[in-house]
Design an enzyme around this catalytic site. Structure first.
Site, PDB file in Angstrom:
ATOM      1  N   HIS A 206       0.717  -1.506   0.037  1.00 25.00           N
ATOM      2  CA  HIS A 206      -0.005   0.009   0.044  1.00 25.00           C
ATOM      3  C   HIS A 206       0.795   1.349  -0.089  1.00 25.00           C
ATOM      4  O   HIS A 206       0.383   2.185  -0.550  1.00 25.00           O
ATOM      5  CB  HIS A 206      -0.899  -0.256   1.110  1.00 25.00           C
ATOM      6  CG  HIS A 206      -1.961  -0.907   0.879  1.00 25.00           C
ATOM      7  ND1 HIS A 206      -2.149  -2.244   1.300  1.00 25.00           N
ATOM      8  CD2 HIS A 206      -3.186  -1.106   0.192  1.00 25.00           C
ATOM      9  CE1 HIS A 206      -3.083  -2.886   0.844  1.00 25.00           C
ATOM     10  NE2 HIS A 206      -3.736  -2.061   0.108  1.00 25.00           N
ATOM     11  N   ARG A 313     -10.786   3.807  -0.658  1.00 21.79           N
ATOM     12  CA  ARG A 313     -10.263   2.896   0.289  1.00 21.79           C
ATOM     13  C   ARG A 313     -10.532   3.474   1.669  1.00 21.79           C
ATOM     14  O   ARG A 313      -9.517   4.119   2.189  1.00 21.79           O
ATOM     15  CB  ARG A 313      -8.897   2.853   0.069  1.00 21.79           C
ATOM     16  CG  ARG A 313      -8.462   1.910  -1.063  1.00 21.79           C
ATOM     17  CD  ARG A 313      -6.927   1.737  -1.068  1.00 21.79           C
ATOM     18  NE  ARG A 313      -6.517   0.703  -2.004  1.00 21.79           N
ATOM     19  CZ  ARG A 313      -6.067   0.701  -3.350  1.00 21.79           C
ATOM     20  NH1 ARG A 313      -5.895   1.920  -4.018  1.00 21.79           N
ATOM     21  NH2 ARG A 313      -5.688  -0.412  -3.989  1.00 21.79           N
ATOM     22  N   ARG A 349     -15.911   1.719  -0.518  1.00 23.31           N
ATOM     23  CA  ARG A 349     -15.458   0.011   0.142  1.00 23.31           C
ATOM     24  C   ARG A 349     -15.269   0.131   1.620  1.00 23.31           C
ATOM     25  O   ARG A 349     -14.946   1.140   2.398  1.00 23.31           O
ATOM     26  CB  ARG A 349     -13.798  -0.206  -0.424  1.00 23.31           C
ATOM     27  CG  ARG A 349     -13.644  -1.775   0.039  1.00 23.31           C
ATOM     28  CD  ARG A 349     -12.290  -2.188  -0.720  1.00 23.31           C
ATOM     29  NE  ARG A 349     -11.138  -1.554   0.043  1.00 23.31           N
ATOM     30  CZ  ARG A 349      -9.873  -1.711  -0.375  1.00 23.31           C
ATOM     31  NH1 ARG A 349      -9.774  -2.853  -1.309  1.00 23.31           N
ATOM     32  NH2 ARG A 349      -9.066  -1.438   0.244  1.00 23.31           N
ATOM     33  N   GLU A 454     -10.943 -10.816  -5.119  1.00 19.28           N
ATOM     34  CA  GLU A 454      -9.375 -10.564  -4.749  1.00 19.28           C
ATOM     35  C   GLU A 454      -9.020 -12.038  -3.962  1.00 19.28           C
ATOM     36  O   GLU A 454      -7.647 -11.982  -3.768  1.00 19.28           O
ATOM     37  CB  GLU A 454      -9.102  -9.421  -4.125  1.00 19.28           C
ATOM     38  CG  GLU A 454     -10.014  -9.157  -2.822  1.00 19.28           C
ATOM     39  CD  GLU A 454      -9.774  -7.784  -2.427  1.00 19.28           C
ATOM     40  OE1 GLU A 454      -8.684  -7.114  -2.642  1.00 19.28           O
ATOM     41  OE2 GLU A 454     -10.389  -7.471  -1.398  1.00 19.28           O
ATOM     42  N   ASN A 477      -4.402  -6.951  -7.072  1.00 19.37           N
ATOM     43  CA  ASN A 477      -3.202  -6.905  -5.955  1.00 19.37           C
ATOM     44  C   ASN A 477      -3.180  -7.925  -5.184  1.00 19.37           C
ATOM     45  O   ASN A 477      -2.450  -8.847  -5.026  1.00 19.37           O
ATOM     46  CB  ASN A 477      -3.180  -5.526  -5.283  1.00 19.37           C
ATOM     47  CG  ASN A 477      -3.405  -4.160  -5.989  1.00 19.37           C
ATOM     48  OD1 ASN A 477      -3.030  -4.414  -7.217  1.00 19.37           O
ATOM     49  ND2 ASN A 477      -3.830  -2.958  -5.596  1.00 19.37           N
ATOM     50  N   ASP A 478      -4.543  -8.135  -4.397  1.00 16.80           N
ATOM     51  CA  ASP A 478      -4.574  -9.097  -3.631  1.00 16.80           C
ATOM     52  C   ASP A 478      -4.830 -10.595  -4.588  1.00 16.80           C
ATOM     53  O   ASP A 478      -4.417 -11.603  -3.924  1.00 16.80           O
ATOM     54  CB  ASP A 478      -5.644  -8.781  -2.535  1.00 16.80           C
ATOM     55  CG  ASP A 478      -5.195  -8.279  -1.461  1.00 16.80           C
ATOM     56  OD1 ASP A 478      -4.247  -8.520  -1.277  1.00 16.80           O
ATOM     57  OD2 ASP A 478      -6.120  -7.322  -1.360  1.00 16.80           O
ATOM     58  N   ARG A 488       2.663  -9.349  -0.642  1.00 12.05           N
ATOM     59  CA  ARG A 488       2.833  -8.431  -1.659  1.00 12.05           C
ATOM     60  C   ARG A 488       3.642  -7.132  -0.903  1.00 12.05           C
ATOM     61  O   ARG A 488       4.188  -6.252  -1.503  1.00 12.05           O
ATOM     62  CB  ARG A 488       1.624  -7.910  -2.055  1.00 12.05           C
ATOM     63  CG  ARG A 488       0.588  -7.254  -0.949  1.00 12.05           C
ATOM     64  CD  ARG A 488      -0.787  -7.041  -1.541  1.00 12.05           C
ATOM     65  NE  ARG A 488      -1.091  -5.570  -1.884  1.00 12.05           N
ATOM     66  CZ  ARG A 488      -2.173  -4.905  -2.054  1.00 12.05           C
ATOM     67  NH1 ARG A 488      -3.415  -6.056  -1.734  1.00 12.05           N
ATOM     68  NH2 ARG A 488      -2.254  -3.932  -2.180  1.00 12.05           N
ATOM     69  N   CYS A 525     -10.119  -2.862 -10.318  1.00 11.69           N
ATOM     70  CA  CYS A 525      -9.740  -1.541  -9.667  1.00 11.69           C
ATOM     71  C   CYS A 525      -8.229  -1.975  -8.825  1.00 11.69           C
ATOM     72  O   CYS A 525      -7.812  -1.063  -8.001  1.00 11.69           O
ATOM     73  CB  CYS A 525     -10.559  -1.278  -8.317  1.00 11.69           C
ATOM     74  SG  CYS A 525     -10.869  -2.569  -6.990  1.00 11.69           S
TER      75      CYS A 525
HETATM   76  C1  PEP Z   1      -6.525  -4.978  -4.777  1.00 11.96           C
HETATM   77  O1  PEP Z   1      -6.205  -5.895  -3.939  1.00 11.96           O
HETATM   78  O2  PEP Z   1      -6.328  -5.070  -6.099  1.00 11.96           O
HETATM   79  C2  PEP Z   1      -7.366  -3.865  -4.401  1.00 11.96           C
HETATM   80  C3  PEP Z   1      -7.705  -3.062  -4.971  1.00 11.96           C
HETATM   81  O3  PEP Z   1      -7.272  -3.697  -2.828  1.00 11.96           O
HETATM   82  P1  PEP Z   1      -6.256  -3.013  -1.959  1.00 11.96           P
HETATM   83  O4  PEP Z   1      -4.898  -2.666  -2.930  1.00 11.96           O
HETATM   84  O5  PEP Z   1      -6.692  -2.092  -1.202  1.00 11.96           O
HETATM   85  O6  PEP Z   1      -5.818  -4.290  -1.262  1.00 11.96           O
HETATM   86 MG    MG Z   2      -7.278  -5.587  -1.868  1.00  7.52          MG
END
Ligand code: PEP
Ligand code: MG
Length: 594
Positions: A206, A313, A349, A454, A477-478, A488, A525
């Protein structure tokens, strides 16, 4: 002497400026030897810092809400007792007197000795108290190192300097740190730092995501930067190549000034796209939404002409504060976003805390232990945490519902894996509605509720979620983290984090195809949606809604405007069938160049 460090490129652009070294309290404290005449005042400085923290802890205890768990009061007590133990209150003073260490050095030396003793103990309970000792010492160090070392204070000072007339002459300041927590990254929103580079970090942690949102050049995973660099040294951060150049020669500086100018010109050109409709060459309309962390980010989203907010977020509202925001405070933040977007949809979210986003406020309210698990990314994160704390969740749900009275709002649930999680969340949403009805407060009774895809389990069983939800948003991402078993946030495995891994692509393709077949709107996203290199691939997989940081939106729009969906679909099929990652990469590059 000039040298170059290589890391992971995080966010585009080039900046040339002066180093501001940011010491993490525990990692890098100042080390110096006192002259004899200063020793007693150094001991007093330490005593005062300890007394300050003891007072802080007393105050914390007196302000605890009645609803705070009993364990929390006990924990605060424990921290106070640790601090008053001679091991911490007397031994460091001895080190100052006998070895003439400065207070911070004495305290960290003693911490090391205490930690070693803990490590020798077999007793699990005692071993687990080591973290408490470290936290207490960290608090004292923060007081000792004072505001000069806090990112927030540096940001304030720099901001003030700029306002006081330094104007354009203000030399860009580049933060170099061992690591920067996502909460601390929020300080960059003040726009006083022009770039940053860290020893640790990975592309989709993040911290890096926030850097992208700020549109400042950044490089992470540099290994030793914070040890090798000196305060005020001249550096170049090349966020495209992932390179940090220290003390560059005049020739290198000239070269980079030219490249910086080229990038700025290209960005100026992109700005002209902001008001254009987003249609492909074969006239398909594509929606480009913005991801935001704070209400103020809406200005940027509006400036680039975002279709709406595809991901707010909300956990970032909970950072940099000591208590959880109440219903009115949250409502005010959500209402500000909805109002700022003037009728365009806003996807809010629900809290995604846990793992690398665990606000101090949540630790204080619910205790650290629930977050300090062996695998926090697999633990009580996101919807799991919210369902475990239904009263807290209801506060957020009511605040979001209240914001629906001011414009179109969709609610997005993160990290769903089990249908019963969605069912439980829907029950709580109904409860929140009932509570607002009882208070006579207006809201949109038909607020759409969606889920983040995710976790591979959700992607592979989309049908059971489609029955329950109004839309999906793929969090790549997740999804990548959980598909490839790559933390990550861990730069040791960052090289294995691969959005183009065939398994990842299959999951994304399957999710989009199934959602489209079932008539459930789907967006992406995660960071993949904001990567211009991947825009055509996602179009070819059937994606029509993208959500990304405003800083990336125009570059992605540029790709969309020059894409033909039929051609993208043909290439996407080839890519899915290619199997071998190297071949996939070649095809993706070819697709972009076409
Ligand atoms: C993701 O996991 O792709 C996402 C958009 O949420 P975050 O990056 O906040 O975990
Ligand atoms: Mg995520």
């Amino acid at each position: 002497m000039a040298f170059t460090l290589h890391g992971i490129p995080v966010s585009r652009g080039i900046v040339i400026g002066r180093v501001h070294l940011l010491a993490s309290a525990a990692l890098e404290v100042p080390h110096y030897v006192m002259v004899p005449s200063e020793i007693e005042s150094e001991v007093s400085r330490l005593d005062e810092a300890v007394a300050h923290v003891v007072n802080e802890l007393y105050q914390l205890q007196s302000e605890l809400p009645a609803s705070a768990p009993a364990e929390f009061a006990a924990l605060v007590d424990l921290h106070r007792l640790i601090l008053q133990d001679p091991l911490l209150s007397e031994e460091p003073a001895r080190l100052i007197r006998e070895r003439r260490y400065n207070a911070e050095w004495a305290l960290t030396t003693q911490l090391q000795a205490v930690v070693e003793q803990f490590e020798e103990m077999d007793d699990e309970y005692i071993a687990s108290r080591r973290a408490d000792v470290e936290q207490v010492v960290e608090r004292v160090l923060k007081v000792l190192t004072g505001s000069a070392h806090s990112l927030s204070a540096v940001a304030d000072e720099a901001d003030a300097a700029r306002r006081n007339g330094s104007g354009d002459d203000f030399e860009p300041m580049i933060v170099i740190a061992h690591d920067i927590a996502p909460a601390d990254m929020l300080q960059f929103k003040k726009k006083v730092f022009a770039g940053f580079a860290t020893d640790l970090g990975s592309l989709t942690a993040h911290t890096a995501i926030l850097a992208k949102s700020l549109d400042i050049p950044a490089v992470v995973g540099l290994g030793q930067a914070s040890r090798l660099l000196r305060q005020d040294e001249c550096v170049i951060v090349d966020g495209e190549a992932g390179v940090l150049i220290v003390d560059p020669s005049p020739i290198v500086l000239d070269e980079y000034r030219l490249r910086k100018r080229d990038i700025e010109l290209a960005n100026e050109k992109l700005k002209r796209l902001a008001r254009m409709q987003t249609r492909t060459l074969d006239d398909q309309s594509i929606e480009l939404y913005a991801n935001i962390e704070l209400p103020d980010d809406c200005d940027f989203a509006n400036a680039v002409g975002a279709t709406g907010i595809g991901l707010f977020r909300t956990e970032f509202l909970f950072m940099t504060r000591d208590s959880m925001p109440n219903e009115d405070e949250q409502f005010e933040a959500y209402r500000r976003v909805v109002t700022a977007m003037t009728g365009r949809p806003v996807t809010i979210r629900t809290l995604d805390i846990g793992a690398d986003k665990t606000p101090d406020a949540a630790r204080l309210a619910f205790g650290s232990d629930i977050f300090n698990t062996t695998n926090p990314a697999l633990g009580l994160r996101a919807i799991r945490f919210c369902l475990a704390e239904p009263q807290m969740f209801l506060v957020q749900l009511r605040a979001i519902l209240r914001a629906t009275a001011f414009g179109p709002v969709k609610l997005l649930i993160p990290m769903i894996a089990h249908p019963q999680e969605v069912d439980a969340a829907l029950v709580l949403i109904a409860t929140a509605k009932g509570q607002l009805d009882a208070r006579g407060i207006a809201y949109d009774r038909h607020m759409p509720v969606g889920g983040m895809i995710e976790i591979p389990a959700a992607a592979l069983s989309l049908g059971i979620f489609a029955k329950r939800l109004d839309f999906f948003s793929i969090g790549t991402n997740d999804l990548i983290q959980y598909t490839l078993a790559i933390d990550r946030t861990d730069n040791a495995v960052a090289h294995l984090y691969d959005p183009l891994h065939p398994a990842v692509l299959q999951l994304i393709a399957q999710t989009i195809t199934t959602a489209n077949r079932l008539g459930v709107p789907v967006s992406v996203c995660g960071e993949m949606a904001g990567d211009p290199k991947l825009a055509r691939l996602l179009l070819g997989l059937g994606l029509r809604q993208f959500s990304m940081h405003p800083a990336q939106l125009l570059a992605v729009k540029y790709e969309v405007l020059r894409s033909d969906i039929v051609a993208c679909e043909t290439m996407a099929k080839k890519i899915l069938a290619a199997g071998e990652p190297d071949r996939i990469r070649v095809l993706v590059d070819r697709m972009r160049a076409a």
